[in-house]
Design a protein around this motif. Structure first.
Motif, PDB file in Angstrom:
ATOM      1  N   ASN A  48      35.695  44.536  55.772  1.00 21.47           N
ATOM      2  CA  ASN A  48      35.718  45.281  54.508  1.00 21.47           C
ATOM      3  C   ASN A  48      35.939  44.293  53.362  1.00 21.47           C
ATOM      4  N   GLY A  49      35.949  44.804  52.145  1.00 24.11           N
ATOM      5  CA  GLY A  49      36.074  43.940  50.971  1.00 24.11           C
ATOM      6  C   GLY A  49      37.454  43.321  50.815  1.00 24.11           C
ATOM      7  N   LEU A  50      38.484  44.093  51.126  1.00 26.40           N
ATOM      8  CA  LEU A  50      39.840  43.540  51.044  1.00 26.40           C
ATOM      9  C   LEU A  50      39.980  42.358  52.010  1.00 26.40           C
ATOM     10  N   LEU A  97      38.329  39.082  50.733  1.00 24.26           N
ATOM     11  CA  LEU A  97      39.159  38.314  49.790  1.00 24.26           C
ATOM     12  C   LEU A  97      40.366  37.699  50.479  1.00 24.26           C
ATOM     13  N   TYR A 140      41.207  46.643  40.359  1.00 27.55           N
ATOM     14  CA  TYR A 140      41.558  47.548  41.445  1.00 27.55           C
ATOM     15  C   TYR A 140      42.592  46.856  42.330  1.00 27.55           C
ATOM     16  N   ALA A 186      43.144  46.350  45.358  1.00 30.73           N
ATOM     17  CA  ALA A 186      42.782  45.509  46.516  1.00 30.73           C
ATOM     18  C   ALA A 186      42.719  44.026  46.135  1.00 30.73           C
ATOM     19  N   THR A 187      42.271  43.729  44.936  1.00 28.62           N
ATOM     20  CA  THR A 187      42.193  42.332  44.496  1.00 28.62           C
ATOM     21  C   THR A 187      43.575  41.681  44.610  1.00 28.62           C
ATOM     22  N   VAL A 197      37.219  39.078  38.725  1.00 25.46           N
ATOM     23  CA  VAL A 197      36.678  40.355  39.197  1.00 25.46           C
ATOM     24  C   VAL A 197      35.514  40.756  38.290  1.00 25.46           C
ATOM     25  N   ASP A 202      35.749  38.311  43.069  1.00 29.43           N
ATOM     26  CA  ASP A 202      35.789  39.643  43.667  1.00 29.43           C
ATOM     27  C   ASP A 202      34.503  40.337  43.225  1.00 29.43           C
ATOM     28  N   ALA A 228      33.061  42.935  44.654  1.00 27.68           N
ATOM     29  CA  ALA A 228      32.977  44.239  45.328  1.00 27.68           C
ATOM     30  C   ALA A 228      32.186  45.270  44.540  1.00 27.68           C
ATOM     31  N   GLN A 229      32.033  45.064  43.196  1.00 24.25           N
ATOM     32  CA  GLN A 229      31.348  46.065  42.379  1.00 24.25           C
ATOM     33  C   GLN A 229      30.070  45.507  41.750  1.00 24.25           C
ATOM     34  N   SER A 252      32.508  43.875  49.042  1.00 17.59           N
ATOM     35  CA  SER A 252      32.758  45.109  49.794  1.00 17.59           C
ATOM     36  C   SER A 252      31.438  45.844  49.931  1.00 17.59           C
ATOM     37  N   TYR A 257      31.702  49.074  51.015  1.00 16.34           N
ATOM     38  CA  TYR A 257      32.191  50.456  51.026  1.00 16.34           C
ATOM     39  C   TYR A 257      31.040  51.342  50.542  1.00 16.34           C
ATOM     40  N   LYS A 290      29.685  51.459  46.866  1.00 13.53           N
ATOM     41  CA  LYS A 290      29.429  50.222  46.109  1.00 13.53           C
ATOM     42  C   LYS A 290      27.920  50.008  45.914  1.00 13.53           C
ATOM     43  N   ALA A 325      32.669  47.898  55.515  1.00  9.97           N
ATOM     44  CA  ALA A 325      32.038  46.607  55.794  1.00  9.97           C
ATOM     45  C   ALA A 325      32.264  45.683  54.609  1.00  9.97           C
ATOM     46  N   TYR A 365      40.867  53.101  36.530  1.00 10.44           N
ATOM     47  CA  TYR A 365      41.732  53.725  37.519  1.00 10.44           C
ATOM     48  C   TYR A 365      42.902  54.343  36.770  1.00 10.44           C
TER      49      TYR A 365
HETATM   50  C1  LIG Z   1      36.218  48.316  46.594  1.00  7.20           C
HETATM   51  C2  LIG Z   1      36.919  47.153  46.034  1.00  7.20           C
HETATM   52  C3  LIG Z   1      37.651  46.265  46.835  1.00  7.20           C
HETATM   53  C4  LIG Z   1      37.977  46.520  48.270  1.00  7.20           C
HETATM   54  O1  LIG Z   1      36.897  46.763  49.093  1.00  7.20           O
HETATM   55  P1  LIG Z   1      37.110  47.582  50.465  1.00  7.20           P
HETATM   56  O2  LIG Z   1      35.827  47.394  51.183  1.00  7.20           O
HETATM   57  O3  LIG Z   1      37.363  48.996  50.086  1.00  7.20           O
HETATM   58  O4  LIG Z   1      38.259  46.963  51.178  1.00  7.20           O
HETATM   59  C5  LIG Z   1      38.169  45.120  46.235  1.00  7.20           C
HETATM   60  N1  LIG Z   1      38.025  44.891  44.935  1.00  7.20           N
HETATM   61  C6  LIG Z   1      37.352  45.721  44.120  1.00  7.20           C
HETATM   62  C7  LIG Z   1      37.209  45.392  42.670  1.00  7.20           C
HETATM   63  C8  LIG Z   1      36.786  46.890  44.647  1.00  7.20           C
HETATM   64  O5  LIG Z   1      36.130  47.727  43.838  1.00  7.20           O
END
Ligand SMILES: *Cc1c(COP(=O)(O)O)cnc(C)c1O
Length: 365
Positions: free
Chosen positions: A58-60, A63, A89, A91-92, A134, A160, A162-163, A184, A186, A189, A197, A313
């Motif tokens: 996954n994305g977390l 990183l 977010y 998770a970062t 990010v 990061d 992820a987006q 990520s 997810y 995304k 994933a 958020y």
């Molecule tokens: C979604 C997201 C993550 C984490 O990704 P996961 O796959 O949900 O673990 C990390 N950073 C940012 C900015 C995100 O949007």
């Protein structure tokens, strides 16, 4: 109802191809770290323009594993500091604290919602080792100014991403801008799997080698363990799905850019602060985020007109219960953002009618 996101509609665009890809995996009898993961890693590294892509859970984890690998390589140590945007977010931030390094929060630019490069240097200490940039809401947060600061102070840049799959800065894609990128996949995304994933991208072959081992119990060779690793593998099913969806990523990004352009051009309402549209290829519009003083009333108005919306958020990291040690710290720009943002629907399976309805409803609030 116009839902905020329509994943069912997006999957339906590729339904038969996805079913064929999944059937292929079922029939292969090989479900973990096989040909599908290898193919997707190759395709995704080519797409990003990097030497290496490593599929992870996954994305977390992507990183977390980058930072962990730098620790194994002796580049980072526990207690070192990493600069990170205060409005990201959660998770970062968790990827840093999980490794027992210290996140140092940096206020964003109110116009781009990305880290303000002018505020980096004042927070650099002898312990600062990296900038974790990010690309929030799909807009590139990296810049030449940031790279110059990193170079001057010997800092790594970790993205990061992820987006922001496919977003570009001066012809280079995210994941290829810094020293390493975490993605990520997810489902919501820009490139989404049908489950969890993620992936790491890098041009650093040594870093890639360490992450290859770390994601698989710290092992390069079955039953021989070099590191105290974890289990965070991309599985064959998700890799097969991602290979299908990667083919359509640029098309989906383009579609979202077109919708964003229409919103920016046609939403005219003094109460709404629209996102800065001056972004071109550096924005893939993962989210279309507006700011509004009376957010509750605006969301109610959308809802009464059958339009879903989401806040990205509601609570900034420094006000989360999990980070009680930061509860007295103040980040006014970040707090202003979290108090006023709301995202309206924008995705690749939207119809003309939905787009028009969203524009007229925003204008009538
Ligand atoms: C979604 C997201 C993550 C984490 O990704 P996961 O796959 O949900 O673990 C990390 N950073 C940012 C900015 C995100 O949007």
């Amino acid at each position: 109802m116009i839902p905020f996101l329509n994943l069912k509609g997006i999957s339906a665009l590729y339904r038969q191809e996805l079913i064929d890809a999944v059937a292929d995996v079922i029939d292969s009898g090989w479900y973990i770290l096989g040909e599908k993961v290898k193919s997707f890693e190759n395709e995704f590294s080519k797409y990003c323009g990097v030497k290496e892509a490593i599929g992870v859970g996954n994305g977390l984890d992507a990183l977390t594993l980058i930072i962990r690998a730098y620790k194994e390589m002796g580049v980072f140590r526990e207690g070192d500091e990493i600069l990170v945007p205060a409005n990201t977010y959660i998770a970062t931030i968790l990827s840093i604290t999980e490794n027992r390094l210290k996140p140092v929060l940096i206020e964003p630019d109110i116009h781009t919602y990305n880290i303000d490069a002018n505020r980096l240097e004042e927070k650099i200490t002898g312990k600062t080792k990296a900038i974790l940039v990010v690309h929030l809401y799909g807009r590139v947060g990296y810049s030449d100014e940031m790279q110059n600061i990193a170079d001057a102070h010997g800092l790594k840049i970790i993205e990061d991403s992820a987006q922001a799959h496919g977003a570009m800065y001066k012809g280079k894609k995210t994941g290829n801008l810094g020293d390493a990128g975490g993605f990520s996949f997810y489902p919501s995304k820009p490139l989404g799997a049908l489950g969890d994933a993620g992936a790491v991208t890098t041009n650093d072959v040594k870093l890639a080698e360490v992450i290859h081992a770390l994601r698989n119990y710290g092992s390069h060779k079955k039953y021989y363990n070099q590191y105290k690793g974890v289990n965070s593998r991309l599985d064959e099913l998700q890799a097969a799905v991602l290979s299908v969806k990667l083919k359509y990523l640029d098309k989906e990004n383009e579609k979202r850019r077109e919708i964003a352009k229409r919103y920016l051009h046609n939403i005219k309402n003094e109460k709404l602060i629209l996102p800065n549209g001056d972004a071109g290829e550096s924005h893939v519009w993962h989210l279309f985020v507006v700011r509004v003083k009376n957010r509750d009333a605006f969301q109610r108005h959308l809802n009464d007109n059958g339009i879903g919306s989401v806040i990205h958020y509601p609570v900034p990291p420094h006000k989360q219960e999990a980070f009680a040690e930061w509860s007295k710290d103040r980040y006014p720009i970040t707090e202003e953002i979290h108090d006023t943002v709301v995202s309206v629907p924008l995705h690749a399976a939207m119809t003309e009618d939905e787009i028009s309805k969203i524009i007229s409803t925003c204008n009538a609030s």
